[in-house]
Design a protein around this motif. Structure first.
Motif, PDB file in Angstrom:
ATOM      1  N   ALA A  31       8.209   1.059  -9.434  1.00 30.43           N
ATOM      2  CA  ALA A  31       7.996   0.828  -8.008  1.00 30.43           C
ATOM      3  C   ALA A  31       7.868  -0.658  -7.689  1.00 30.43           C
ATOM      4  O   ALA A  31       8.432  -1.146  -6.690  1.00 30.43           O
ATOM      5  CB  ALA A  31       6.757   1.578  -7.528  1.00 30.43           C
ATOM      6  N   ALA A  82       0.805   3.990  -2.922  1.00 34.15           N
ATOM      7  CA  ALA A  82       0.327   5.318  -2.534  1.00 34.15           C
ATOM      8  C   ALA A  82       1.364   6.382  -2.879  1.00 34.15           C
ATOM      9  O   ALA A  82       1.010   7.488  -3.329  1.00 34.15           O
ATOM     10  CB  ALA A  82       0.019   5.348  -1.034  1.00 34.15           C
ATOM     11  N   HIS A  83       2.629   6.046  -2.705  1.00 33.69           N
ATOM     12  CA  HIS A  83       3.697   7.015  -2.972  1.00 33.69           C
ATOM     13  C   HIS A  83       3.767   7.373  -4.444  1.00 33.69           C
ATOM     14  O   HIS A  83       3.902   8.551  -4.814  1.00 33.69           O
ATOM     15  CB  HIS A  83       5.034   6.437  -2.507  1.00 33.69           C
ATOM     16  N   VAL A  84       3.662   6.369  -5.318  1.00 34.53           N
ATOM     17  CA  VAL A  84       3.847   6.633  -6.757  1.00 34.53           C
ATOM     18  C   VAL A  84       2.578   7.119  -7.444  1.00 34.53           C
ATOM     19  O   VAL A  84       2.639   7.597  -8.579  1.00 34.53           O
ATOM     20  CB  VAL A  84       4.393   5.381  -7.484  1.00 34.53           C
ATOM     21  N   THR A  85       1.436   6.995  -6.799  1.00 35.98           N
ATOM     22  CA  THR A  85       0.183   7.443  -7.419  1.00 35.98           C
ATOM     23  C   THR A  85      -0.371   8.708  -6.769  1.00 35.98           C
ATOM     24  O   THR A  85      -1.473   9.140  -7.104  1.00 35.98           O
ATOM     25  CB  THR A  85      -0.887   6.338  -7.349  1.00 35.98           C
ATOM     26  N   ALA A  86       0.402   9.295  -5.861  1.00 31.92           N
ATOM     27  CA  ALA A  86      -0.088  10.479  -5.145  1.00 31.92           C
ATOM     28  C   ALA A  86      -0.253  11.673  -6.080  1.00 31.92           C
ATOM     29  O   ALA A  86      -1.211  12.446  -5.953  1.00 31.92           O
ATOM     30  CB  ALA A  86       0.875  10.828  -4.005  1.00 31.92           C
ATOM     31  N   GLU A  87       0.671  11.827  -7.028  1.00 29.97           N
ATOM     32  CA  GLU A  87       0.599  12.948  -7.960  1.00 29.97           C
ATOM     33  C   GLU A  87      -0.077  12.510  -9.259  1.00 29.97           C
ATOM     34  O   GLU A  87       0.247  11.457  -9.806  1.00 29.97           O
ATOM     35  CB  GLU A  87       2.008  13.468  -8.271  1.00 29.97           C
ATOM     36  N   ARG A 120       5.686   4.765 -13.445  1.00 26.13           N
ATOM     37  CA  ARG A 120       5.946   4.852 -12.001  1.00 26.13           C
ATOM     38  C   ARG A 120       5.630   3.532 -11.306  1.00 26.13           C
ATOM     39  O   ARG A 120       6.393   3.073 -10.443  1.00 26.13           O
ATOM     40  CB  ARG A 120       5.086   5.956 -11.386  1.00 26.13           C
ATOM     41  N   ARG A 125       0.840  -1.212   0.000  1.00 35.68           N
ATOM     42  CA  ARG A 125       0.000   0.000   0.000  1.00 35.68           C
ATOM     43  C   ARG A 125       0.872   1.258   0.000  1.00 35.68           C
ATOM     44  O   ARG A 125       0.608   2.209  -0.738  1.00 35.68           O
ATOM     45  CB  ARG A 125      -0.909   0.013   1.233  1.00 35.68           C
ATOM     46  N   GLU A 126       1.896   1.260   0.846  1.00 39.54           N
ATOM     47  CA  GLU A 126       2.779   2.419   0.932  1.00 39.54           C
ATOM     48  C   GLU A 126       3.477   2.672  -0.392  1.00 39.54           C
ATOM     49  O   GLU A 126       3.610   3.821  -0.827  1.00 39.54           O
ATOM     50  CB  GLU A 126       3.812   2.195   2.043  1.00 39.54           C
ATOM     51  N   THR A 127       3.924   1.601  -1.039  1.00 44.82           N
ATOM     52  CA  THR A 127       4.614   1.728  -2.318  1.00 44.82           C
ATOM     53  C   THR A 127       3.700   2.342  -3.370  1.00 44.82           C
ATOM     54  O   THR A 127       4.079   3.287  -4.074  1.00 44.82           O
ATOM     55  CB  THR A 127       5.103   0.348  -2.797  1.00 44.82           C
TER      56      THR A 127
END
Length: 223
Positions: free
Chosen positions: A91, A72-77, A87, A68-70
């Motif tokens: 990831a 969430a980080h790459v899809t935040a923007e 991305r 989830r963390e992985t």
């Protein structure tokens, strides 16, 4: 009174648990082997998690949280589909390299089958299913992706491709499979995999069936 494990020792324990469950499965995993690998007593392990089931649940939760963390980080923007896919591919290749035991755990759980498999699939795949389906639908609405596809089905196909890429980097069978098809090891060819997969996805997700020329047996273009 049970002495609380430090964050570092707890992380080491969960890593040891994931490795053992990934290697031997849920039933075959040995609590003594896990305790030895983590550098704690068997008694402390049982006192902390209660039983094997409690430790298994904690290990599975930790692996899903890492995924989830992985994502969430790459899809935040926000980004266009190609950049978004790039991305995610990067990831997940990194995730497979750094957390191979987590991916092997998924393989073990999937292969085990049984009545719990469907519940585990819902819990694990639920992380990506909604995310990918929603993103594809948004791309269609924006006019960036082909309109003649079912977002849910394409999300499944997208995830399946990414899953196989992860497996190719951390499981012996799939590493051998990669060498058979592509030569070398995925760990040394991540840029190659990223580039070729992006070509494949760009074509699949952007060209509608009507835009792809089809030729008959004599080479003439069919209408």
């Amino acid at each position: 009174m049970l002495r609380r494990l430090s964050d570092e020792r707890l992380e080491a324990l969960l890593r040891a648990g994931v490795e053992e469950f990934a290697l031997r499965g849920r039933e075959g995993a040995n609590m003594r082997a896990i305790a030895h690998r983590a550098g704690i007593s068997v008694g402390a392990l049982y006192k902390y998690y209660g039983d094997k089931e409690g430790l298994f649940t904690a290990c599975l939760s930790r692996s899903m949280e890492a995924l989830r963390e992985t994502l969430a980080h790459v899809t935040a923007e926000p980004a266009g589909f190609r950049e978004y896919a790039r991305r995610i591919i990067q990831a997940l290749l990194r995730f497979s390299r750094e957390h191979g035991a987590y991916v092997r755990l998924y393989c073990t759980l999937a292969a085990a089958g049984g009545p719990e498999a469907a519940a585990l699939a819902k819990e694990i795949e639920g992380i990506t299913a909604a995310l990918y389906t929603r993103t594809i639908a948004a791309g269609q609405a924006a006019g960036d992706l082909r309109r003649d596809m079912d977002p849910a089905v394409f999300a499944l196909l997208f995830d399946s491709l990414l899953m196989m890429v992860q497996f190719a980097g951390c499981c012996d069978y799939y590493r051998a499979r990669y060498r058979l098809y592509c030569g070398g090891d995925l760990a040394e060819q991540e840029e190659r995999m990223e580039g070729e997969l992006l070509k494949f996805l760009t074509s699949a997700f952007t060209f509608s069936e009507a835009e792809v020329p089809h030729r008959g047996p004599r080479g003439e273009e069919e209408i």
